[in-house]
Design a protein around this motif. Structure first.
Motif, PDB file in Angstrom:
ATOM      1  N   VAL A   1      42.235  54.113  46.046  1.00 45.73           N
ATOM      2  CA  VAL A   1      42.947  53.794  44.803  1.00 45.73           C
ATOM      3  C   VAL A   1      43.218  52.296  44.720  1.00 45.73           C
ATOM      4  CG1 VAL A   1      45.108  54.106  43.540  1.00 45.73           C
ATOM      5  CG2 VAL A   1      43.982  56.078  44.578  1.00 45.73           C
ATOM      6  N   LEU A   2      43.595  51.697  45.845  1.00 44.57           N
ATOM      7  CA  LEU A   2      43.849  50.255  45.863  1.00 44.57           C
ATOM      8  C   LEU A   2      42.578  49.473  45.540  1.00 44.57           C
ATOM      9  CD1 LEU A   2      46.188  49.896  48.990  1.00 44.57           C
ATOM     10  CD2 LEU A   2      46.805  49.565  46.585  1.00 44.57           C
ATOM     11  N   GLY A   3      41.417  50.006  45.925  1.00 44.85           N
ATOM     12  CA  GLY A   3      40.159  49.350  45.581  1.00 44.85           C
ATOM     13  C   GLY A   3      39.946  49.299  44.082  1.00 44.85           C
ATOM     14  N   VAL A   4      40.258  50.407  43.398  1.00 50.78           N
ATOM     15  CA  VAL A   4      40.135  50.447  41.939  1.00 50.78           C
ATOM     16  C   VAL A   4      41.138  49.483  41.301  1.00 50.78           C
ATOM     17  CG1 VAL A   4      40.357  51.903  39.887  1.00 50.78           C
ATOM     18  CG2 VAL A   4      39.295  52.816  41.965  1.00 50.78           C
ATOM     19  N   LEU A   5      42.359  49.464  41.804  1.00 54.26           N
ATOM     20  CA  LEU A   5      43.384  48.550  41.277  1.00 54.26           C
ATOM     21  C   LEU A   5      42.988  47.096  41.508  1.00 54.26           C
ATOM     22  CD1 LEU A   5      46.668  50.393  42.341  1.00 54.26           C
ATOM     23  CD2 LEU A   5      45.597  50.310  40.068  1.00 54.26           C
ATOM     24  N   PHE A   6      42.325  46.826  42.610  1.00 54.21           N
ATOM     25  CA  PHE A   6      41.835  45.479  42.911  1.00 54.21           C
ATOM     26  C   PHE A   6      40.835  45.025  41.857  1.00 54.21           C
ATOM     27  CE2 PHE A   6      38.710  43.099  45.845  1.00 54.21           C
ATOM     28  CZ  PHE A   6      39.236  41.866  45.495  1.00 54.21           C
ATOM     29  N   VAL A   7      39.903  45.899  41.516  1.00 62.15           N
ATOM     30  CA  VAL A   7      38.918  45.550  40.491  1.00 62.15           C
ATOM     31  C   VAL A   7      39.608  45.363  39.136  1.00 62.15           C
ATOM     32  CG1 VAL A   7      36.846  46.312  39.264  1.00 62.15           C
ATOM     33  CG2 VAL A   7      37.067  46.746  41.714  1.00 62.15           C
ATOM     34  N   TRP A   8      40.568  46.227  38.839  1.00 58.88           N
ATOM     35  CA  TRP A   8      41.312  46.088  37.585  1.00 58.88           C
ATOM     36  C   TRP A   8      42.051  44.750  37.537  1.00 58.88           C
ATOM     37  CZ3 TRP A   8      41.856  47.503  32.779  1.00 58.88           C
ATOM     38  CH2 TRP A   8      43.043  47.251  32.105  1.00 58.88           C
ATOM     39  N   ALA A   9      42.674  44.371  38.665  1.00 57.08           N
ATOM     40  CA  ALA A   9      43.395  43.095  38.721  1.00 57.08           C
ATOM     41  C   ALA A   9      42.437  41.924  38.510  1.00 57.08           C
ATOM     42  CB  ALA A   9      44.118  42.956  40.063  1.00 57.08           C
ATOM     43  N   MET A  10      41.213  42.050  39.012  1.00 63.77           N
ATOM     44  CA  MET A  10      40.204  41.010  38.776  1.00 63.77           C
ATOM     45  C   MET A  10      39.955  40.824  37.286  1.00 63.77           C
ATOM     46  SD  MET A  10      37.021  41.459  41.366  1.00 63.77           S
ATOM     47  CE  MET A  10      37.215  41.786  43.104  1.00 63.77           C
ATOM     48  N   THR A  11      39.813  41.939  36.585  1.00 64.84           N
ATOM     49  CA  THR A  11      39.488  41.845  35.154  1.00 64.84           C
ATOM     50  C   THR A  11      40.606  41.156  34.378  1.00 64.84           C
ATOM     51  OG1 THR A  11      40.478  43.975  34.487  1.00 64.84           O
ATOM     52  CG2 THR A  11      38.244  44.036  35.371  1.00 64.84           C
ATOM     53  N   ARG A  12      41.855  41.356  34.799  1.00 64.22           N
ATOM     54  CA  ARG A  12      42.984  40.787  34.068  1.00 64.22           C
ATOM     55  C   ARG A  12      43.029  39.267  34.169  1.00 64.22           C
ATOM     56  NH1 ARG A  12      43.566  43.504  30.344  1.00 64.22           N
ATOM     57  NH2 ARG A  12      45.484  42.347  29.914  1.00 64.22           N
TER      58      ARG A  12
ATOM     59  N   VAL B   1      40.171  31.863  25.732  1.00 63.10           N
ATOM     60  CA  VAL B   1      38.749  31.875  26.101  1.00 63.10           C
ATOM     61  C   VAL B   1      38.116  33.094  25.435  1.00 63.10           C
ATOM     62  CG1 VAL B   1      37.064  31.842  27.985  1.00 63.10           C
ATOM     63  CG2 VAL B   1      39.329  30.818  28.322  1.00 63.10           C
ATOM     64  N   PRO B   2      37.688  32.958  24.187  1.00 60.66           N
ATOM     65  CA  PRO B   2      37.200  34.117  23.423  1.00 60.66           C
ATOM     66  C   PRO B   2      35.973  34.791  24.012  1.00 60.66           C
ATOM     67  CG  PRO B   2      36.674  32.068  22.295  1.00 60.66           C
ATOM     68  CD  PRO B   2      37.611  31.708  23.409  1.00 60.66           C
ATOM     69  N   THR B   3      35.181  34.064  24.796  1.00 57.08           N
ATOM     70  CA  THR B   3      33.992  34.664  25.386  1.00 57.08           C
ATOM     71  C   THR B   3      34.334  35.574  26.565  1.00 57.08           C
ATOM     72  OG1 THR B   3      33.762  32.581  26.608  1.00 57.08           O
ATOM     73  CG2 THR B   3      32.359  32.884  24.663  1.00 57.08           C
ATOM     74  N   TRP B   4      35.552  35.460  27.102  1.00 57.95           N
ATOM     75  CA  TRP B   4      36.005  36.323  28.196  1.00 57.95           C
ATOM     76  C   TRP B   4      37.017  37.363  27.750  1.00 57.95           C
ATOM     77  CZ3 TRP B   4      37.230  32.284  32.636  1.00 57.95           C
ATOM     78  CH2 TRP B   4      36.022  31.720  33.087  1.00 57.95           C
ATOM     79  N   HIS B   5      37.783  37.009  26.724  1.00 57.18           N
ATOM     80  CA  HIS B   5      38.916  37.843  26.302  1.00 57.18           C
ATOM     81  C   HIS B   5      38.426  39.009  25.443  1.00 57.18           C
ATOM     82  CE1 HIS B   5      43.043  38.805  25.546  1.00 57.18           C
ATOM     83  NE2 HIS B   5      42.939  38.618  24.239  1.00 57.18           N
ATOM     84  N   ASN B   6      37.810  39.992  26.114  1.00 54.79           N
ATOM     85  CA  ASN B   6      37.278  41.158  25.412  1.00 54.79           C
ATOM     86  C   ASN B   6      37.015  42.282  26.405  1.00 54.79           C
ATOM     87  OD1 ASN B   6      34.554  40.635  26.562  1.00 54.79           O
ATOM     88  ND2 ASN B   6      34.638  38.847  25.205  1.00 54.79           N
ATOM     89  N   GLY B   7      36.689  43.440  25.869  1.00 53.71           N
ATOM     90  CA  GLY B   7      36.438  44.596  26.716  1.00 53.71           C
ATOM     91  C   GLY B   7      35.160  44.506  27.517  1.00 53.71           C
ATOM     92  N   TYR B   8      34.246  43.615  27.127  1.00 53.74           N
ATOM     93  CA  TYR B   8      32.995  43.484  27.867  1.00 53.74           C
ATOM     94  C   TYR B   8      33.237  42.969  29.288  1.00 53.74           C
ATOM     95  CZ  TYR B   8      31.079  43.883  23.165  1.00 53.74           C
ATOM     96  OH  TYR B   8      30.782  44.333  21.899  1.00 53.74           O
ATOM     97  N   THR B   9      34.236  42.121  29.448  1.00 56.67           N
ATOM     98  CA  THR B   9      34.566  41.614  30.780  1.00 56.67           C
ATOM     99  C   THR B   9      35.015  42.752  31.683  1.00 56.67           C
ATOM    100  OG1 THR B   9      35.182  39.424  29.955  1.00 56.67           O
ATOM    101  CG2 THR B   9      36.115  40.101  32.071  1.00 56.67           C
ATOM    102  N   THR B  10      35.935  43.554  31.182  1.00 55.11           N
ATOM    103  CA  THR B  10      36.425  44.692  31.967  1.00 55.11           C
ATOM    104  C   THR B  10      35.292  45.658  32.286  1.00 55.11           C
ATOM    105  OG1 THR B  10      38.601  44.519  30.922  1.00 55.11           O
ATOM    106  CG2 THR B  10      38.064  46.608  32.008  1.00 55.11           C
ATOM    107  N   ALA B  11      34.466  45.956  31.295  1.00 54.13           N
ATOM    108  CA  ALA B  11      33.352  46.883  31.501  1.00 54.13           C
ATOM    109  C   ALA B  11      32.378  46.354  32.543  1.00 54.13           C
ATOM    110  CB  ALA B  11      32.631  47.129  30.180  1.00 54.13           C
ATOM    111  N   ALA B  12      32.036  45.069  32.457  1.00 59.75           N
ATOM    112  CA  ALA B  12      31.059  44.489  33.378  1.00 59.75           C
ATOM    113  C   ALA B  12      31.536  44.558  34.823  1.00 59.75           C
ATOM    114  CB  ALA B  12      30.767  43.047  32.983  1.00 59.75           C
TER     115      ALA B  12
END
Length: 285
Positions: free
Chosen positions: A124-135, A142-153
């Motif tokens: 679970v902490l691994g998933v939270l780690f990836v989520w924290a990265m996306t945030r 930064v409009p090219t980063w501030h979107n759902g594509y970053t989280t998805a990628a």
């Protein structure tokens, strides 16, 4: 204008961190399902050593980006208020909790019930780690980063590279597992990645500021994305083709697959950093 390669420490940190998180989840599930095979569990734990080596390499790379370990410690002062602090805290917690579980499991000092619970927490902490990265990259300036594509990628890298890395470790451990199911997850993640690239390319064509269009930030964006996706597809093919022919993939084939997928994801992450655009008078159309 650039291709983002100057941010190679972050590229390495994020890609390796996401693959390790996915790899731990898959090998963790197999470890828990092998509860009646103590010898098999021991072999899995030994093979997981590579996960923590890769995670260590990723953290060393992140330290190089910060300039010194002291800056990493200082950044923890704003946990809860800073996305960067949260990312470092989440990654450190994942590394510490998961690594300590692995060490005690290696030494045979974990009761079964405690080991399973501890492992689940680490996953679970691994998933939270990836989520924290996306945030960290959800920056409204930064409009090219501030979107759902970053989280998805970021999560798609975990779902593409993680199962393949796990397949290599489990092959080295001599363990059989439902490989086709996990391979299907990676294939689905690749298909989703193609969709993300296509949709994001459209958005980039509509995003600009007073100086330039977002699509001009990385002139070879389209070509490099094709190369990236081709490498990932070839890497997964090293795993999937033997499965289709009902053969056990060789470790050498899986290793080649991991290398190709990681190389492809590194290219994709380099493109991501190359798309950095300060807002100024930016407009996302």
């Amino acid at each position: 204008m650039g291709n983002g390669w100057h941010e190679w420490p972050l590229v390495l940190f994020t890609v390796l961190g996401q693959c390790v998180a996915g790899g731990l989840i898959v090998t963790g599930f197999v470890w828990m399902n092998a509860k009646d095979d103590n010898t098999g569990q021991v072999r899995i734990v030994r093979s997981q050593f590579l996960l923590w080596v890769l995670m260590g390499i990723g953290f060393i790379a992140s330290m190089m980006h910060l300039g010194s370990p002291l800056r990493a410690f200082n950044s923890l002062n704003r946990i809860g208020a800073s996305s960067l602090s949260n990312e470092i805290a989440a990654g450190s917690l994942f590394f510490a909790v998961g690594g300590f579980w692995w060490l005690l499991a290696w030494l045979g000092k974990l009761p079964d019930a405690l080991g399973r619970g501890w492992l689940i927490i680490s996953m679970v902490l691994g998933v939270l780690f990836v989520w924290a990265m996306t945030r960290v990259y959800q920056i409204d300036t930064v409009p090219t980063w501030h979107n759902g594509y970053t989280t998805a990628a970021f999560f798609l890298t975990m779902l593409t590279g993680g199962p393949l890395l796990a397949a290599l470790l489990l092959r080295l451990a001599g363990m059989r597992f439902p490989a086709s199911r996990f391979a299907a997850i990676s294939v689905a993640a690749l298909i989703a990645s193609v969709a993300v690239v296509m949709l994001q390319s459209i958005q980039l064509g509509e995003t600009h500021n007073s100086v330039q269009q977002a699509v001009t930030l990385v002139p070879d964006y389209g070509l490099l994305q094709v190369v990236r996706l081709l490498l990932v597809a070839l890497g997964l093919g090293c795993w999937i083709c033997p499965l289709v022919m009902r053969r056990q993939p060789k470790a050498s084939s899986l290793l080649a697959g991991v290398v190709l997928v990681v190389a492809g994801e590194i290219i994709g992450r380099g493109l991501f950093y190359g798309l950095h655009m300060t807002v100024g008078v930016a407009v996302a159309g």
